[in-house]
Design a protein around this motif. Structure first.
Motif, PDB file in Angstrom:
ATOM      1  N   GLU A  29       0.830  -1.214   0.000  1.00 10.43           N
ATOM      2  CA  GLU A  29       0.000   0.000   0.000  1.00 10.43           C
ATOM      3  C   GLU A  29       0.865   1.266   0.000  1.00 10.43           C
ATOM      4  N   ASN A  30       2.044   1.161   0.594  1.00  7.77           N
ATOM      5  CA  ASN A  30       2.943   2.315   0.700  1.00  7.77           C
ATOM      6  C   ASN A  30       4.047   2.316  -0.356  1.00  7.77           C
ATOM      7  N   GLY A  31       3.903   1.460  -1.378  1.00  6.97           N
ATOM      8  CA  GLY A  31       4.819   1.479  -2.520  1.00  6.97           C
ATOM      9  C   GLY A  31       6.052   0.608  -2.403  1.00  6.97           C
ATOM     10  N   PHE A  32       6.033  -0.364  -1.485  1.00  9.00           N
ATOM     11  CA  PHE A  32       7.194  -1.239  -1.304  1.00  9.00           C
ATOM     12  C   PHE A  32       6.882  -2.666  -1.757  1.00  9.00           C
ATOM     13  N   GLU A  33       6.717  -2.835  -3.062  1.00  7.80           N
ATOM     14  CA  GLU A  33       6.390  -4.148  -3.618  1.00  7.80           C
ATOM     15  C   GLU A  33       7.591  -5.080  -3.678  1.00  7.80           C
ATOM     16  N   ALA A  34       8.795  -4.512  -3.787  1.00 11.96           N
ATOM     17  CA  ALA A  34      10.005  -5.328  -3.961  1.00 11.96           C
ATOM     18  C   ALA A  34      10.759  -5.541  -2.660  1.00 11.96           C
ATOM     19  N   GLN A  35      10.154  -5.146  -1.553  1.00  9.27           N
ATOM     20  CA  GLN A  35      10.817  -5.275  -0.254  1.00  9.27           C
ATOM     21  C   GLN A  35      10.027  -6.237   0.634  1.00  9.27           C
ATOM     22  N   THR A  36      10.751  -7.045   1.389  1.00 14.55           N
ATOM     23  CA  THR A  36      10.129  -8.008   2.297  1.00 14.55           C
ATOM     24  C   THR A  36      10.701  -7.833   3.696  1.00 14.55           C
ATOM     25  N   ILE A  37       9.828  -7.665   4.674  1.00  9.59           N
ATOM     26  CA  ILE A  37      10.269  -7.604   6.065  1.00  9.59           C
ATOM     27  C   ILE A  37      10.320  -9.036   6.581  1.00  9.59           C
ATOM     28  N   ASN A  38      11.516  -9.505   6.874  1.00  8.85           N
ATOM     29  CA  ASN A  38      11.691 -10.886   7.326  1.00  8.85           C
ATOM     30  C   ASN A  38      11.344 -11.064   8.799  1.00  8.85           C
ATOM     31  N   GLU A  39      11.613 -10.008   9.570  1.00 13.14           N
ATOM     32  CA  GLU A  39      11.415 -10.116  11.014  1.00 13.14           C
ATOM     33  C   GLU A  39      11.543  -8.729  11.650  1.00 13.14           C
ATOM     34  N   VAL A  40      10.727  -8.474  12.666  1.00 20.61           N
ATOM     35  CA  VAL A  40      10.880  -7.263  13.463  1.00 20.61           C
ATOM     36  C   VAL A  40      11.075  -7.707  14.905  1.00 20.61           C
ATOM     37  N   MET A  41      12.170  -7.256  15.513  1.00 20.61           N
ATOM     38  CA  MET A  41      12.488  -7.623  16.891  1.00 20.61           C
ATOM     39  C   MET A  41      12.402  -6.384  17.779  1.00 20.61           C
ATOM     40  N   GLU A  42      11.804  -6.560  18.939  1.00 17.04           N
ATOM     41  CA  GLU A  42      11.744  -5.481  19.916  1.00 17.04           C
ATOM     42  C   GLU A  42      13.044  -5.488  20.710  1.00 17.04           C
ATOM     43  N   ALA A  43      13.783  -4.393  20.661  1.00 15.72           N
ATOM     44  CA  ALA A  43      15.054  -4.280  21.381  1.00 15.72           C
ATOM     45  C   ALA A  43      14.778  -3.760  22.786  1.00 15.72           C
ATOM     46  N   LYS A  44      15.247  -4.500  23.801  1.00 17.34           N
ATOM     47  CA  LYS A  44      14.974  -4.130  25.190  1.00 17.34           C
ATOM     48  C   LYS A  44      16.260  -3.976  25.985  1.00 17.34           C
ATOM     49  N   ASP A  45      16.207  -3.100  26.993  1.00 20.65           N
ATOM     50  CA  ASP A  45      17.367  -2.940  27.866  1.00 20.65           C
ATOM     51  C   ASP A  45      17.305  -3.982  28.987  1.00 20.65           C
ATOM     52  N   ALA A  46      18.256  -3.916  29.912  1.00 19.41           N
ATOM     53  CA  ALA A  46      18.354  -4.927  30.974  1.00 19.41           C
ATOM     54  C   ALA A  46      17.133  -4.967  31.884  1.00 19.41           C
ATOM     55  N   SER A  47      16.408  -3.842  31.969  1.00 19.30           N
ATOM     56  CA  SER A  47      15.224  -3.799  32.828  1.00 19.30           C
ATOM     57  C   SER A  47      13.946  -4.176  32.088  1.00 19.30           C
ATOM     58  N   GLY A  48      14.093  -4.496  30.799  1.00 22.11           N
ATOM     59  CA  GLY A  48      12.935  -4.911  30.015  1.00 22.11           C
ATOM     60  C   GLY A  48      12.216  -3.783  29.304  1.00 22.11           C
ATOM     61  N   GLU A  49      12.775  -2.560  29.408  1.00 22.66           N
ATOM     62  CA  GLU A  49      12.167  -1.413  28.723  1.00 22.66           C
ATOM     63  C   GLU A  49      12.496  -1.460  27.229  1.00 22.66           C
ATOM     64  N   THR A  50      11.513  -1.090  26.418  1.00 23.98           N
ATOM     65  CA  THR A  50      11.705  -1.084  24.969  1.00 23.98           C
ATOM     66  C   THR A  50      12.543   0.108  24.533  1.00 23.98           C
ATOM     67  N   LEU A  51      13.617  -0.188  23.796  1.00 22.24           N
ATOM     68  CA  LEU A  51      14.499   0.864  23.276  1.00 22.24           C
ATOM     69  C   LEU A  51      14.117   1.243  21.844  1.00 22.24           C
ATOM     70  N   GLY A  52      13.555   0.277  21.141  1.00 23.63           N
ATOM     71  CA  GLY A  52      13.219   0.470  19.739  1.00 23.63           C
ATOM     72  C   GLY A  52      13.065  -0.875  19.071  1.00 23.63           C
ATOM     73  N   TYR A  53      13.364  -0.913  17.775  1.00 22.98           N
ATOM     74  CA  TYR A  53      13.136  -2.137  17.017  1.00 22.98           C
ATOM     75  C   TYR A  53      14.302  -2.435  16.071  1.00 22.98           C
TER      76      TYR A  53
END
Length: 202
Positions: free
Chosen positions: A73-97
């Motif tokens: 829908e956003n124009g990315f027909e030739a791109q495939t997202i294989n995996e998205v991982m949530e990056a967390k710090d030692a206390s379990g807080e989300t830092l990003g992806y």
């Protein structure tokens, strides 16, 4: 004469069966070690684009049809997202992806890489896993000179320029490898699109 032809055909058939069996056996023996190596390389790539993360948890798995549709829908027909991982710090807080993706628009075929995006949308950088571009040209995409252009940048989308980057969202093209430059940059943009998808809670 007829018997000779039949005999030769039987010998060729036997050779083919044996060769096929050996190849199948080799595949069975090597597939697990290869898969483990690929997984290790991917985890190392995640760590390289999110050095301050203590752990990574699966957020979106490969084959997510809703995300695939969102990309198209956003124009990315030739791109495939294989995996998205949530990056967390030692206390379990989300830092990003940390996002692993493949773009099929490389000059030499598929390019697979990982990228890290912080909660505020700042791009940590990219780490290329597989690439088959031309030596001395497109392969320069693996060098820091090109990759570091994405580091610590915040943009809705990046664009390639041949005249020198004048803004944070501009990426200098690799000399003689505009196709590769565009492929990686559009891949990064698809990763940012996936980041927005996750942030929106889809």
């Amino acid at each position: 004469m007829k018997n000779t032809i039949i005999k030769d055909a039987m010998i060729l058939t036997l050779i083919t069966l044996v060769a096929g069996g050996v190849l199948g056996l080799v595949y069975e023996i090597t597939k697990d070690p290869i898969a483990k190596q690929q997984e290790m390389a991917k985890q190392e790539a995640y760590k390289s684009v999110f050095e301050d993360a203590d752990s990574f948890e699966v957020c979106v798995e490969e084959g997510d049809e809703e995300l695939a549709a969102y990309l198209v829908e956003n124009g990315f027909e030739a791109q495939t997202i294989n995996e998205v991982m949530e990056a967390k710090d030692a206390s379990g807080e989300t830092l990003g992806y940390a996002i692993n993706l493949t773009t099929s628009e490389g000059y030499g075929g598929d390019i697979t890489f990982s990228m890290g995006v912080r909660e505020d949308g700042t791009l940590n950088g990219i780490s290329i896993l597989t690439i088959g571009e031309t030596a001395g040209l497109g392969m320069n995409a693996t060098k820091d000179e090109f990759k570091n252009q994405f580091q610590d940048k915040q943009a809705e989308a990046f664009e390639v320029t041949k005249t020198g980057a004048a803004a944070d969202n501009q990426i200098n093209a690799i000399s003689g490898a505009t196709i590769t430059s565009n492929a990686v940059t559009k891949g990064v943009n698809s990763g940012l699109c996936a980041f927005e998808y996750v942030k929106e809670g889809n």
